[in-house]
Design a protein around this motif. Structure first.
Motif, short mmCIF file in Angstrom:
data_model
loop_
_atom_site.label_atom_id
_atom_site.label_comp_id
_atom_site.label_asym_id
_atom_site.label_seq_id
_atom_site.Cartn_x
_atom_site.Cartn_y
_atom_site.Cartn_z
N TRP A 96 0.85 -1.20 0.00
CA TRP A 96 0.00 0.00 0.00
C TRP A 96 0.88 1.24 0.00
CZ3 TRP A 96 -0.18 3.29 4.42
CH2 TRP A 96 0.39 2.76 5.58
N ILE A 97 0.30 2.38 -0.39
CA ILE A 97 1.07 3.61 -0.57
C ILE A 97 0.49 4.75 0.24
CG2 ILE A 97 1.94 3.00 -2.85
CD1 ILE A 97 -0.31 4.54 -4.12
N GLU A 98 1.35 5.71 0.57
CA GLU A 98 0.94 6.89 1.33
C GLU A 98 0.14 7.84 0.44
OE1 GLU A 98 1.25 7.63 4.44
OE2 GLU A 98 2.52 5.97 5.12
N PRO A 99 -0.81 8.60 1.02
CA PRO A 99 -1.72 9.45 0.22
C PRO A 99 -1.02 10.49 -0.66
CG PRO A 99 -2.56 9.19 2.44
CD PRO A 99 -1.19 8.59 2.44
N ASP A 100 0.12 11.02 -0.22
CA ASP A 100 0.78 12.09 -0.98
C ASP A 100 1.93 11.59 -1.85
OD1 ASP A 100 -0.87 14.07 0.04
OD2 ASP A 100 0.44 14.45 1.76
N LEU A 101 2.05 10.29 -2.04
CA LEU A 101 3.21 9.75 -2.76
C LEU A 101 3.34 10.34 -4.16
CD1 LEU A 101 5.60 7.86 -3.12
CD2 LEU A 101 3.99 6.04 -3.76
N TYR A 102 2.30 10.25 -4.97
CA TYR A 102 2.40 10.70 -6.36
C TYR A 102 2.39 12.23 -6.46
CZ TYR A 102 1.53 5.77 -7.20
OH TYR A 102 1.61 4.39 -7.19
N LYS A 103 1.73 12.89 -5.53
CA LYS A 103 1.79 14.36 -5.50
C LYS A 103 3.23 14.81 -5.29
CE LYS A 103 0.16 18.33 -2.80
NZ LYS A 103 -0.66 18.75 -1.62
N ASN A 104 3.93 14.19 -4.36
CA ASN A 104 5.33 14.54 -4.11
C ASN A 104 6.22 14.18 -5.29
OD1 ASN A 104 4.92 15.56 -1.48
ND2 ASN A 104 4.98 13.50 -0.61
N ALA A 105 5.93 13.06 -5.94
CA ALA A 105 6.74 12.64 -7.09
C ALA A 105 6.61 13.63 -8.24
CB ALA A 105 6.32 11.25 -7.54
N PHE A 106 5.40 14.10 -8.51
CA PHE A 106 5.22 15.04 -9.62
C PHE A 106 5.69 16.45 -9.28
CE2 PHE A 106 2.53 11.73 -11.46
CZ PHE A 106 3.00 11.78 -12.77
N SER A 107 5.81 16.75 -8.02
CA SER A 107 6.46 18.01 -7.64
C SER A 107 7.92 17.99 -8.06
CB SER A 107 6.35 18.23 -6.13
OG SER A 107 5.02 18.47 -5.74
N ALA A 108 8.56 16.82 -7.90
CA ALA A 108 9.95 16.68 -8.34
C ALA A 108 10.06 16.75 -9.85
CB ALA A 108 10.52 15.36 -7.82
#
Length: 321
Positions: A96-108
């Motif tokens: 399972w994944i944390e709620p902000d995982l992809y948000k943080n990835a696309f910020s990068a």
């Protein structure tokens, strides 16, 4: 589903009815919403396929592919074949994944112009709860490559990075099929970056494929994958320095084959392929086995292999009673 999305999340599914809802709920809970989730039911004999269908009915971002059982590599390739996103990622169905995982990835992606974004993960299950080979935030430079963990679900990949270089999964391989995928992607990535957060929870099950197969068959498969990666890197690598570090990582993979030597015959089979591999970071039991076989103390090596098998069986029985 919409024709164009930012991210395609591919989940290979097989016989995981107990864990699958937790995984899919964590995807639904993402604060980054511009995604499609492709569930590939690889001929599950349990209720996993039905769970996939139920989620697809509840959320239009989910779609389901049902196929005959062909293995996780085939399932991931089936997802890649229909993916519409400009970026690709993967989640295993018991994780399972944390709620902000992809948000943080696309910020990068936005801030660093990255084409490969990596994150850290935590393992849990079978009494474990620890961070696996963490990397600090920043560009994935040569020094950080020494700590890379070759699993496909620790990153998002720019789709063109994969399609333009013919990167996909080996099929009919029961374990570690993601290692070549990750190393090939790194070999051609122009701007790999690590966000330095633990966004992924990796569930360790004692009966998973990578833990069950402990034989010469495993050595054959890994040798084949290593040869494939070495050939790809030779053709596509961007710098000699980067290549040398990936070669070091591959040497670690070769060394890890020493861990699974279930018999003296298996051990010697491996040594004939790679006689110069140094047993880096081996545990006490493997180090003793290495010494005994290297010095041709055959009877002691056979006894140690027998004891290892007995202890493995006792541990298995304790976990399943």
């Amino acid at each position: 589903m919409r024709e164009n999305v930012r991210l395609s999340i591919i989940v290979p599914v097989y016989n995981v009815e107990e864990f699958l809802p937790r995984c899919l709920d964590s995807i639904v809970a993402q604060t980054f919403v511009d995604f499609e989730c492709i569930l590939v039911d690889d001929g599950s004999p349990d209720e996993s396929g039905k769970i996939c269908d139920d989620f697809a009915l509840r959320d239009s971002r989910f779609c389901v592919i049902h196929q005959e059982n062909a293995g996780v590599g085939s399932a991931r390739n089936a997802g890649l074949a229909v993916a519409r996103g400009g970026w690709i990622t993967f989640v295993d169905p018991d994780d399972w994944i944390e709620p902000d995982l992809y948000k943080n990835a696309f910020s990068a992606v936005a801030e660093k112009d990255a084409d490969f974004v990596y994150w850290n993960c935590i393992s849990f299950g079978d009494g474990q709860n620890e961070e696996i080979l963490p990397i600090n935030a920043g560009d994935i430079v040569v020094e950080k490559l020494y700590y890379l963990h070759g699993v496909v679900w620790r990153a998002i990949y720019k789709k063109t990075l994969l399609s333009e270089n013919g990167i996909s999964f080996a099929e009919n391989i029961p374990f570690s099929e993601d290692m070549p995928f990750v190393y090939k992607s790194l070999a051609v990535a122009k701007k790999p970056y690590c966000i330095g957060i633990c966004g992924y929870h990796y569930f360790i099950r004692n009966n998973s494929a990578t833990r069950i197969i402990q034989s010469k068959e495993r050595i054959h498969f890994v040798l084949k994958m290593i040869a494939d990666v070495e050939e790809f890197i030779e053709k596509h690598d961007r710098t000699a320095q980067f290549s040398s570090v990936l070669e070091w990582r591959i040497s670690i993979s070769k060394t890890q084959l020493l861990y699974v030597a279930g018999s003296q015959k298996d051990f010697l089979f491996f040594r004939n392929f790679y006689p110069n591999v140094v047993p880096i970071g081996m545990g006490c039991g493997n180090s003793i086995l290495y010494f005994l076989i290297s010095h041709k103390i055959d009877w002691s090596a056979k006894l140690l292999c027998l004891l290892r098998r007995i202890f493995r069986y006792i541990k298995y029985r304790k976990l399943h009673i």
